[in-house]
Design a protein around this motif. Structure first.
Motif, PDB file in Angstrom:
ATOM      1  N   GLU A  15      77.719  88.492  49.914  1.00  0.00           N
ATOM      2  CA  GLU A  15      78.539  89.512  49.551  1.00  0.00           C
ATOM      3  C   GLU A  15      79.156  90.077  50.696  1.00  0.00           C
ATOM      4  N   GLU A  18      82.064  87.854  52.097  1.00  0.00           N
ATOM      5  CA  GLU A  18      83.424  88.144  51.261  1.00  0.00           C
ATOM      6  C   GLU A  18      83.921  89.412  51.648  1.00  0.00           C
ATOM      7  N   TYR A  21      85.647  89.278  55.029  1.00  0.00           N
ATOM      8  CA  TYR A  21      86.554  88.407  55.044  1.00  0.00           C
ATOM      9  C   TYR A  21      87.674  88.983  54.359  1.00  0.00           C
ATOM     10  N   VAL A  22      87.692  89.499  53.238  1.00  0.00           N
ATOM     11  CA  VAL A  22      88.821  89.777  52.393  1.00  0.00           C
ATOM     12  C   VAL A  22      89.563  91.206  52.947  1.00  0.00           C
ATOM     13  N   LYS A  42      87.461  78.036  49.068  1.00  0.00           N
ATOM     14  CA  LYS A  42      86.267  78.435  48.911  1.00  0.00           C
ATOM     15  C   LYS A  42      85.678  77.202  48.095  1.00  0.00           C
ATOM     16  N   ARG A  56      83.419  77.985  53.420  1.00  0.00           N
ATOM     17  CA  ARG A  56      84.918  78.334  53.224  1.00  0.00           C
ATOM     18  C   ARG A  56      85.566  77.506  54.305  1.00  0.00           C
TER      19      ARG A  56
END
Length: 101
Positions: A15, A18, A21-22, A42, A56
């Motif tokens: 979590e 992500e 990363y985003v 992914k 990833r």
């Protein structure tokens, strides 16, 4: 054509990875110039349920080695590369290759 591939190992906290990363890393990477294409993957478990070797993958296509070098040496490229230490807790492997076919 030249491709820079980043393989991300499995993070210690998915979590957190992500979210960073985003919301942080991809916006930094999007500021890099002169690539022809970016593809993000992914990975999924295999049909037998086993975990993939990597979590990833990010791929950046460039027209030639000189363009890739200029992009990665730019302030935006350097900031993106340095940012890996901030979230890639599973490690990151970088590969450069010639695209055939």
């Amino acid at each position: 054509m030249i491709k820079l591939t980043v393989l991300y190992g499995h993070p210690t906290d998915i979590e957190t990875f992500e979210t960073y990363y985003v919301n942080t890393h991809l916006p930094k990477a999007s500021k890099m110039k002169d690539h022809l294409k970016i593809e993000l993957t992914k990975f999924m478990n295999s049909p037998d349920g086993s975990k993939p070797a990597y979590y990833r993958m990010a791929e950046f296509w460039f027209s030639n080695p000189e363009t890739m070098q200029a992009t990665m040496s730019s302030p935006e490229g350097q900031a993106t590369a340095k940012d890996l230490d901030n979230f890639a807790t599973g490690g990151a492997t970088l590969l450069i290759g010639i695209v055939e076919g």
